[in-house]
Write an enzyme that holds these catalytic residues in place. Structure first.
Site, PDB file in Angstrom:
ATOM      1  CD  GLN A  49      -1.605  -8.765   4.522  1.00  0.00           C
ATOM      2  OE1 GLN A  49      -2.508  -7.945   4.549  1.00  0.00           O
ATOM      3  NE2 GLN A  49      -0.363  -8.441   4.209  1.00  0.00           N
TER       4      GLN A  49
ATOM      5  N   GLY B  42      11.478  -2.308   5.301  1.00  0.00           N
ATOM      6  CA  GLY B  42      10.794  -3.606   5.245  1.00  0.00           C
ATOM      7  C   GLY B  42      10.319  -3.902   3.830  1.00  0.00           C
ATOM      8  CG  HIS B  43       7.243  -1.508   1.941  1.00  0.00           C
ATOM      9  ND1 HIS B  43       7.092  -0.442   2.784  1.00  0.00           N
ATOM     10  CD2 HIS B  43       6.024  -2.113   1.865  1.00  0.00           C
ATOM     11  CE1 HIS B  43       5.841  -0.391   3.221  1.00  0.00           C
ATOM     12  NE2 HIS B  43       5.169  -1.397   2.679  1.00  0.00           N
TER      13      HIS B  43
ATOM     14  CG  HIS C  33       8.731   0.582   5.983  1.00  0.00           C
ATOM     15  ND1 HIS C  33       9.046  -0.769   5.936  1.00  0.00           N
ATOM     16  CD2 HIS C  33       7.396   0.631   6.251  1.00  0.00           C
ATOM     17  CE1 HIS C  33       7.969  -1.470   6.202  1.00  0.00           C
ATOM     18  NE2 HIS C  33       6.943  -0.655   6.377  1.00  0.00           N
TER      19      HIS C  33
ATOM     20  CE  LYS D   1       4.269  -4.095  10.420  1.00  0.00           C
ATOM     21  NZ  LYS D   1       2.810  -3.932  10.585  1.00  0.00           N
TER      22      LYS D   1
ATOM     23  CG  MET E 126      -1.882  -1.227   1.156  1.00  0.00           C
ATOM     24  SD  MET E 126      -3.428  -1.024   2.064  1.00  0.00           S
ATOM     25  CE  MET E 126      -2.849  -0.741   3.700  1.00  0.00           C
TER      26      MET E 126
HETATM   27  O1  PAF Z   1      -0.026  -5.649   3.695  1.00  0.00           O
HETATM   28  C1  PAF Z   1      -0.500  -4.784   2.938  1.00  0.00           C
HETATM   29  O2  PAF Z   1       0.121  -3.747   2.680  1.00  0.00           O
HETATM   30  C2  PAF Z   1      -1.871  -4.999   2.313  1.00  0.00           C
HETATM   31  O3  PAF Z   1      -2.717  -5.648   3.191  1.00  0.00           O
HETATM   32  C3  PAF Z   1      -1.812  -5.736   0.960  1.00  0.00           C
HETATM   33  C4  PAF Z   1      -1.252  -7.141   1.115  1.00  0.00           C
HETATM   34  C5  PAF Z   1      -0.964  -4.939  -0.016  1.00  0.00           C
HETATM   35  C6  PAF Z   1      -3.223  -5.861   0.372  1.00  0.00           C
HETATM   36  O4  PAF Z   1      -3.791  -4.618   0.148  1.00  0.00           O
END
Ligand code: PAF
Length: 291
Positions: free
Chosen positions: A153, A36-37, A34, A149, A30
């Site tokens: 999910q 982590g991404h 940072h 984290k 989204m």
């Molecule tokens: O973890 C996230 O940033 C969101 O939940 C994702 C997996 C991109 C889905 O919108």
């Protein structure tokens, strides 16, 4: 790096690459990147020929009164960072192209979504599973990387992939932390100095649980009581959940064992909801292992 905003164009690009025998690795995000991404992007690059990063603040996973409008955004910075990581495509659809008029399909994962964030954020995981399913199709992903984290999910997505026979390899990336233990999150951008200090309650509570368990306190009710007092001693903290769960089923457990994970969600100053998690028993060194 290509910037693609149309799902149709993204699918056409992906089909061409797949036709040329390229393996596509997806990092769904989204935005507001940072470290982590960036770690997710690097890991995807080790598992695929081409990395696609999606950047979409998905309205379907935010409940009424949550931070959809305020969610931090900085497209120019994100684009620069993704480019530096060698990302092939930054996919940035808008809500109207992801959910056009007449849209009425939801992917709902069952039991796993009843607990933890699923209980506090009704409908959240329906929104996540639906958008991730769409992103897998649109990008023809061969593999996809998600951070640990968001432990629940990751479990929900693995379940969806298994249940719906999706041919996407799901790869988890360990939590990336600041030097003082704070788990990286785009929502940390909301924290001022004082609330950032309170946000340390999560990683420190995890450390306290690990220490207490190592000392032999394994009954989760007792551990949770200690953690509650510990967290509430930080100014402005409000506990959403302290959950000792089985790592696979996510169901609460009465006593800690090797499969137990602690999951935490705490609101800081009534505004910033942060999550963290980790194993409670640290793996012991195997016999003969050297330091
Ligand atoms: O973890 C996230 O940033 C969101 O939940 C994702 C997996 C991109 C889905 O919108």
């Amino acid at each position: 790096m290509k910037i693609i905003s149309s799902p149709g164009e993204m699918t056409a690009w992906a089909a061409k690459q797949a036709g040329a025998g390229k393996r596509i690795g997806l990092v769904p995000t989204m935005g507001f990147f940072h470290a982590g991404h960036l770690g997710l992007m690097r890991l995807a690059g080790r598992h695929a020929d081409l990395v696609v990063v999606s950047l979409f603040v998905n309205p379907a996973q935010f409940g009424p009164g949550e931070d959809l409008a305020a969610y931090p955004r900085d497209f120019d910075r994100d684009r620069e960072l993704a480019e530096k990581e060698g990302v092939a495509v930054l996919f940035v659809p808008d809500a109207a192209s992801m959910y056009p008029g007449g849209f009425q399909t939801t992917v709902r994962v069952g039991r796993l979504t009843r607990y933890l964030c699923g209980a506090s954020r009704p409908g959240h995981f329906d929104g996540v599973a639906t958008v991730v399913c769409k992103l897998f199709h649109i990008t023809a992903a061969d593999c996809a990387v998600f951070g640990e984290k968001d432990f629940q999910q990751l479990a929900v997505i693995r379940r969806m992939v298994a249940d719906l026979n999706m041919a996407v390899e799901i790869i988890g990336h360990p939590i990336v932390r600041e030097a003082d233990g704070l788990a990286l999150s785009s929502r940390n951008a909301y924290l001022d100095e004082r609330s950032r200090n309170s946000a340390l309650c999560l990683s420190r509570a995890l450390a306290l649980a690990q220490k207490s368990a190592a000392e032999g306190i394994l009954e989760t009710r007792e551990l949770a009581g200690r953690l509650r007092d510990f967290i509430l001693a930080f100014p402005g903290t409000e506990i959403d959940y302290i959950a000792f769960i089985d790592s696979r089923s996510l169901e609460p457990v009465a006593a800690v064992d090797a499969d137990t994970r602690l999951a935490l969600a705490v609101k800081i100053n009534g505004r910033v909801r942060l999550i963290d998690n980790g194993p409670v028993l640290q793996p012991t060194a195997s016999p003969g292992a050297t330091a």
